[in-house]
Design an enzyme around this catalytic site. Structure first.
Site, PDB file in Angstrom:
ATOM      1  N   GLU A  89      26.861  68.240  90.328  1.00 43.04           N
ATOM      2  CA  GLU A  89      26.563  69.830  89.856  1.00 43.04           C
ATOM      3  C   GLU A  89      26.125  69.824  88.522  1.00 43.04           C
ATOM      4  O   GLU A  89      25.356  70.792  88.298  1.00 43.04           O
ATOM      5  CB  GLU A  89      27.972  70.473  90.178  1.00 43.04           C
ATOM      6  N   PHE A  90      26.667  69.004  87.622  1.00 43.47           N
ATOM      7  CA  PHE A  90      26.511  69.110  86.118  1.00 43.47           C
ATOM      8  C   PHE A  90      24.995  68.910  86.050  1.00 43.47           C
ATOM      9  O   PHE A  90      24.593  69.711  85.073  1.00 43.47           O
ATOM     10  CB  PHE A  90      27.192  67.913  85.511  1.00 43.47           C
ATOM     11  N   ARG A  92      22.612  69.702  87.400  1.00 48.85           N
ATOM     12  CA  ARG A  92      21.709  70.708  87.762  1.00 48.85           C
ATOM     13  C   ARG A  92      21.307  71.597  86.623  1.00 48.85           C
ATOM     14  O   ARG A  92      20.261  72.533  86.498  1.00 48.85           O
ATOM     15  CB  ARG A  92      22.447  71.800  88.848  1.00 48.85           C
ATOM     16  N   HIS A  93      22.090  71.545  85.439  1.00 50.90           N
ATOM     17  CA  HIS A  93      21.810  72.265  84.203  1.00 50.90           C
ATOM     18  C   HIS A  93      20.728  71.435  83.437  1.00 50.90           C
ATOM     19  O   HIS A  93      21.083  70.554  82.748  1.00 50.90           O
ATOM     20  CB  HIS A  93      23.028  72.237  83.423  1.00 50.90           C
ATOM     21  N   ARG A  94      19.596  71.987  83.580  1.00 54.31           N
ATOM     22  CA  ARG A  94      18.574  71.196  82.904  1.00 54.31           C
ATOM     23  C   ARG A  94      18.210  71.697  81.408  1.00 54.31           C
ATOM     24  O   ARG A  94      17.852  70.976  80.556  1.00 54.31           O
ATOM     25  CB  ARG A  94      17.347  71.716  83.639  1.00 54.31           C
ATOM     26  N   GLU A 102      26.388  56.119  83.055  1.00 53.58           N
ATOM     27  CA  GLU A 102      26.607  54.602  83.409  1.00 53.58           C
ATOM     28  C   GLU A 102      25.587  54.167  84.576  1.00 53.58           C
ATOM     29  O   GLU A 102      25.520  54.916  85.803  1.00 53.58           O
ATOM     30  CB  GLU A 102      28.013  54.187  83.580  1.00 53.58           C
ATOM     31  N   ARG A 105      23.287  49.872  88.907  1.00 48.61           N
ATOM     32  CA  ARG A 105      22.337  48.866  89.010  1.00 48.61           C
ATOM     33  C   ARG A 105      22.673  47.809  88.216  1.00 48.61           C
ATOM     34  O   ARG A 105      22.381  46.405  88.520  1.00 48.61           O
ATOM     35  CB  ARG A 105      20.887  49.365  88.674  1.00 48.61           C
ATOM     36  N   HIS A 195      25.614  79.029  78.433  1.00 48.54           N
ATOM     37  CA  HIS A 195      25.083  79.309  79.948  1.00 48.54           C
ATOM     38  C   HIS A 195      25.912  78.482  80.710  1.00 48.54           C
ATOM     39  O   HIS A 195      26.215  78.869  81.980  1.00 48.54           O
ATOM     40  CB  HIS A 195      23.439  78.851  79.938  1.00 48.54           C
ATOM     41  N   ARG A 200      30.290  77.847  85.111  1.00 48.77           N
ATOM     42  CA  ARG A 200      31.304  76.814  85.594  1.00 48.77           C
ATOM     43  C   ARG A 200      32.737  76.882  85.181  1.00 48.77           C
ATOM     44  O   ARG A 200      33.475  75.992  85.338  1.00 48.77           O
ATOM     45  CB  ARG A 200      30.583  75.431  85.063  1.00 48.77           C
TER      46      ARG A 200
HETATM   47  C1  LIG Z   1      29.097  78.835  91.615  1.00 50.32           C
HETATM   48  C2  LIG Z   1      27.782  77.898  91.941  1.00 50.32           C
HETATM   49  C3  LIG Z   1      27.488  77.633  93.196  1.00 50.32           C
HETATM   50  C4  LIG Z   1      26.290  76.683  93.294  1.00 50.32           C
HETATM   51  N1  LIG Z   1      25.662  76.380  94.542  1.00 50.32           N
HETATM   52  C5  LIG Z   1      24.639  75.777  94.833  1.00 50.32           C
HETATM   53  C6  LIG Z   1      24.157  75.461  96.107  1.00 50.32           C
HETATM   54  O1  LIG Z   1      24.635  75.408  97.074  1.00 50.32           O
HETATM   55  N2  LIG Z   1      23.283  74.637  96.119  1.00 50.32           N
HETATM   56  C7  LIG Z   1      22.258  74.518  95.009  1.00 50.32           C
HETATM   57  O2  LIG Z   1      21.191  73.753  95.153  1.00 50.32           O
HETATM   58  N3  LIG Z   1      22.627  74.719  93.851  1.00 50.32           N
HETATM   59  C8  LIG Z   1      23.859  75.279  93.661  1.00 50.32           C
HETATM   60  N4  LIG Z   1      24.353  75.843  92.438  1.00 50.32           N
HETATM   61  C9  LIG Z   1      23.605  75.343  91.167  1.00 50.32           C
HETATM   62  C10 LIG Z   1      22.541  76.565  90.723  1.00 50.32           C
HETATM   63  O3  LIG Z   1      21.828  76.759  91.658  1.00 50.32           O
HETATM   64  C11 LIG Z   1      21.902  75.971  89.419  1.00 50.32           C
HETATM   65  O4  LIG Z   1      21.118  74.982  89.751  1.00 50.32           O
HETATM   66  C12 LIG Z   1      22.781  75.619  88.377  1.00 50.32           C
HETATM   67  O5  LIG Z   1      23.970  76.525  88.059  1.00 50.32           O
HETATM   68  C13 LIG Z   1      22.155  75.361  86.921  1.00 50.32           C
HETATM   69  O6  LIG Z   1      21.802  76.720  86.577  1.00 50.32           O
HETATM   70  P1  LIG Z   1      20.490  77.087  85.815  1.00 50.32           P
HETATM   71  O7  LIG Z   1      19.153  76.820  86.711  1.00 50.32           O
HETATM   72  O8  LIG Z   1      20.416  78.531  85.234  1.00 50.32           O
HETATM   73  O9  LIG Z   1      20.648  76.152  84.590  1.00 50.32           O
HETATM   74  P2  LIG Z   1      19.420  75.617  83.687  1.00 50.32           P
HETATM   75  O10 LIG Z   1      18.735  74.541  84.577  1.00 50.32           O
HETATM   76  O11 LIG Z   1      20.200  74.702  82.571  1.00 50.32           O
HETATM   77  O12 LIG Z   1      18.571  76.353  83.232  1.00 50.32           O
HETATM   78  C14 LIG Z   1      18.920  77.516  82.227  1.00 50.32           C
HETATM   79  C15 LIG Z   1      17.944  78.653  82.276  1.00 50.32           C
HETATM   80  O13 LIG Z   1      16.616  78.108  81.977  1.00 50.32           O
HETATM   81  C16 LIG Z   1      15.491  79.129  82.940  1.00 50.32           C
HETATM   82  N5  LIG Z   1      15.133  77.968  83.324  1.00 50.32           N
HETATM   83  C17 LIG Z   1      15.313  76.631  83.739  1.00 50.32           C
HETATM   84  N6  LIG Z   1      14.402  76.199  84.498  1.00 50.32           N
HETATM   85  C18 LIG Z   1      13.663  77.144  84.801  1.00 50.32           C
HETATM   86  C19 LIG Z   1      12.405  77.192  85.744  1.00 50.32           C
HETATM   87  N7  LIG Z   1      12.058  75.904  86.170  1.00 50.32           N
HETATM   88  N8  LIG Z   1      11.773  78.217  85.812  1.00 50.32           N
HETATM   89  C20 LIG Z   1      12.119  79.266  85.333  1.00 50.32           C
HETATM   90  N9  LIG Z   1      13.063  79.485  84.465  1.00 50.32           N
HETATM   91  C21 LIG Z   1      14.021  78.160  84.219  1.00 50.32           C
HETATM   92  C22 LIG Z   1      16.452  79.874  83.461  1.00 50.32           C
HETATM   93  O14 LIG Z   1      16.626  81.059  82.955  1.00 50.32           O
HETATM   94  C23 LIG Z   1      17.948  79.368  83.650  1.00 50.32           C
HETATM   95  O15 LIG Z   1      19.068  80.101  83.922  1.00 50.32           O
HETATM   96  C24 LIG Z   1      25.586  76.469  92.407  1.00 50.32           C
HETATM   97  C25 LIG Z   1      25.924  76.725  90.726  1.00 50.32           C
HETATM   98  C26 LIG Z   1      26.982  77.479  90.830  1.00 50.32           C
HETATM   99  C27 LIG Z   1      27.515  78.068  89.672  1.00 50.32           C
END
Ligand SMILES: Cc1cc2nc3c(=O)[nH]c(=O)nc-3n(C[C@H](O)[C@H](O)[C@H](O)COP(=O)(O)OP(=O)(O)OC[C@H]3O[C@@H](n4cnc5c(N)ncnc54)[C@H](O)[C@@H]3O)c2cc1C
Length: 246
Positions: A89-90, A92-94, A102, A105, A195, A200
């Site tokens: 999950e973590f 996903r924050h890009r 770690e 491999r 963010h 989270r």
């Molecule tokens: C309660 C909860 C449930 C979730 N459930 C699921 C799930 O079921 N399945 C799943 O796949 N994910 C799930 N997620 C993950 C979610 O979809 C996001 O991937 C995650 O929260 C990261 O958020 P973010 O993209 O805003 O963050 P970051 O990647 O850090 O991006 C920060 C901000 O930068 C901008 N940004 C970044 N990249 C782009 C881009 N390519 N295009 C345009 N703008 C961009 C956006 O404004 C974004 O909000 C869940 C998240 C939460 C909190």
């Protein structure tokens, strides 16, 4: 059985996560510095001490009106130890995050596995996206713990058996579950951390509520605590304006 298999470590089970702030360059003055550089230049760093009310006012204004970039001129590196499902999950924050985790491999993975603690609510009710969690019965806690520990032991024994047979670590690790602990360095700035925290953590001050999984929230809470000590005015403004990243 080979010598390696004979000395395989015994699985251990944890219900907590750890977050250590290993390096930081982050203070409220950095926000002021960035916001005022066009007029005050380097002097802006001294102004926090000289005129705290004005500094608080400027940070509040930037937060309220979502002028986000001044909150990026700082850095925090955390060492996080948590189960792999949290890292999934973590990562996903890009935006504004850097990670190094770690390797499975290059080193043999250690048998440290996650089990829910007694305070972890086990029963899920409601609809997707807005679940409510309730305490489990003692029987449910026992059932969960017994099932997880048995499964972890079996998986780790299979991993060790493959290593003993000469199978590469990167192949053998396929049998290990997402409850296995991993560790990573995660570096962010205050804006990207806000963010992350907005998504989270579950907090009644949030104008946009989120419903995170408890285990990543445990990591987020520990990060927030350490960040708040470094940047108290920014943290207070974050709460004041609904826990939305500027
Ligand atoms: C309660 C909860 C449930 C979730 N459930 C699921 C799930 O079921 N399945 C799943 O796949 N994910 C799930 N997620 C993950 C979610 O979809 C996001 O991937 C995650 O929260 C990261 O958020 P973010 O993209 O805003 O963050 P970051 O990647 O850090 O991006 C920060 C901000 O930068 C901008 N940004 C970044 N990249 C782009 C881009 N390519 N295009 C345009 N703008 C961009 C956006 O404004 C974004 O909000 C869940 C998240 C939460 C909190």
């Amino acid at each position: 059985m080979t010598d390696e298999a004979a000395v395989a470590p015994e699985p251990t089970f944890r219900d907590d996560v750890t977050v250590e702030l290993v390096r930081s360059s982050a203070q409220d003055g950095d926000v002021l510095f960035a916001a005022r550089v066009s007029t005050a230049g380097e002097q802006s760093l001294d102004e926090l001490q000289q005129d705290p009310a004005r500094s608080r006012g400027l940070i509040n204004y930037l937060m309220r009106d979502r002028h986000g970039t001044p909150f990026e001129h700082n850095s925090m590196t955390f060492l996080v130890s948590a189960p792999i499902f949290v890292f999934r999950e973590f990562h996903r924050h890009r935006a504004g995050w850097s990670y190094n985790e770690e390797s499975g491999r290059y080193r043999e993975l250690q048998p440290v596995f996650y089990v829910p603690g007694a305070e972890r609510k086990l029963v899920q009710r409601g609809r997707p996206g807005k679940y409510e969690f309730h305490a489990g019965t003692p029987e449910q806690y026992r059932a969960a713990t017994v099932a997880m520990e048995a499964s972890y032991r079996q998986a780790y024994a299979a991993y060790q058996a493959m290593l003993a047979d000469g199978v590469a670590r990167e192949v053998a690790r396929a049998v290990l579950p997402v409850g296995l602990f991993s560790s990573m360095y995660a570096t962010c700035n205050a804006r990207s951390l806000m963010h992350f925290l907005s998504l989270r953590t579950k907090d009644e001050r949030a104008t946009v509520p989120s419903f995170p999984q408890r285990e990543i929230e445990m990591v987020a809470e520990k990060m927030e605590q350490q960040w708040a000590a470094l940047m108290p005015l920014t943290h207070a403004a974050f709460n004041e304006y609904g826990r939305v990243a500027p």
